[in-house]
Design a protein around this motif. Structure first.
Motif, PDB file in Angstrom:
ATOM      1  N   GLN A   1       0.814  -1.214   0.000  1.00 41.39           N
ATOM      2  CA  GLN A   1       0.000   0.000   0.000  1.00 41.39           C
ATOM      3  C   GLN A   1       0.852   1.270   0.000  1.00 41.39           C
ATOM      4  OE1 GLN A   1       0.649  -1.844   2.663  1.00 41.39           O
ATOM      5  NE2 GLN A   1       0.267  -0.790   4.586  1.00 41.39           N
TER       6      GLN A   1
ATOM      7  N   TYR B   1       0.881   6.837  -0.513  1.00 43.13           N
ATOM      8  CA  TYR B   1       0.096   5.607  -0.479  1.00 43.13           C
ATOM      9  C   TYR B   1      -0.537   5.338  -1.844  1.00 43.13           C
ATOM     10  CZ  TYR B   1      -0.009   5.663   4.695  1.00 43.13           C
ATOM     11  OH  TYR B   1       0.307   5.634   6.019  1.00 43.13           O
TER      12      TYR B   1
ATOM     13  N   SER C   1      -6.644   2.062  -1.662  1.00 42.90           N
ATOM     14  CA  SER C   1      -7.088   0.667  -1.722  1.00 42.90           C
ATOM     15  C   SER C   1      -8.373   0.489  -2.532  1.00 42.90           C
ATOM     16  CB  SER C   1      -7.277   0.113  -0.310  1.00 42.90           C
ATOM     17  OG  SER C   1      -8.260   0.828   0.381  1.00 42.90           O
TER      18      SER C   1
ATOM     19  N   ARG D   1      -5.333  -0.071   4.959  1.00 43.69           N
ATOM     20  CA  ARG D   1      -6.137   0.105   3.752  1.00 43.69           C
ATOM     21  C   ARG D   1      -6.347   1.606   3.536  1.00 43.69           C
ATOM     22  NH1 ARG D   1      -8.297  -4.749   1.982  1.00 43.69           N
ATOM     23  NH2 ARG D   1      -8.453  -6.354   3.556  1.00 43.69           N
TER      24      ARG D   1
END
Length: 168
Positions: A30, A62, A65, A121
């Motif tokens: 991630q 990042y 997600s 996430r």
């Protein structure tokens, strides 16, 4: 970043430095990239035990997600460790780590604290709509015309019956 613990025996010390940890991005899918980490550590010495209090600050790029777009977010965390040097007398306590030398490499402690603080996430924004399951378009950028209604497979036969009735 190395820390000389012996200096804290005379008086508490404050150390600042920058640590680069590219392995965090390599080991966490991630995370696309992590900036160098600013580390501020306070060390004091009491009864043969060194207490480290560290504050960490960096920026993490990042991968969302839901929509798989990259975004940057600040990351700040802290950690505290209690250390004793091997061969010194210290109270028996399972929370005290034993180190071989009074020269300590802080990188593993910093890396562990950052790994625990990372978003598992990550979302680019709270209302991220993600990707269309049919065509893969980013639903944050445009609305597609795909039929994404889910039909219970046990009732799929009934759907076929209804479509035959419409044609008659």
């Amino acid at each position: 970043m190395q820390l000389e613990l012996e200096q804290a025996k005379r008086r508490p010390m404050h150390v600042e430095g920058v640590v680069e940890l590219p392995r965090i991005a390599q080991e966490n899918p991630q995370v696309a990239r992590i900036q160098p980490v600013v580390v501020r550590v306070d060390v004091d010495f009491t009864k043969s035990v060194y207490r480290l209090r560290a504050a960490l600050a960096t920026e993490v790029e990042y991968v969302c997600s839901r929509c798989l777009e990259s975004f940057t977010a600040p990351l700040q965390t802290e950690f505290t460790e209690r250390l004793r040097v091997l061969g010194t007398e210290a109270a028996a306590d399972e929370d005290i780590l034993t180190v071989d030398s009074p020269t300590v490499l802080l990188d593993p402690y910093v890396e562990q604290a950052l790994n625990l603080a990372l978003e598992y996430r990550p979302l680019c924004r709270g209302d991220c709509r993600g990707l269309c399951v049919e065509c893969g378009c980013n639903l944050n950028e445009r609305q597609c015309s795909c039929d994404t209604r889910r039909v219970d497979p046990r009732l799929a036969v009934l759907q076929d019956l209804l479509s035959k009735d419409d044609s008659e």
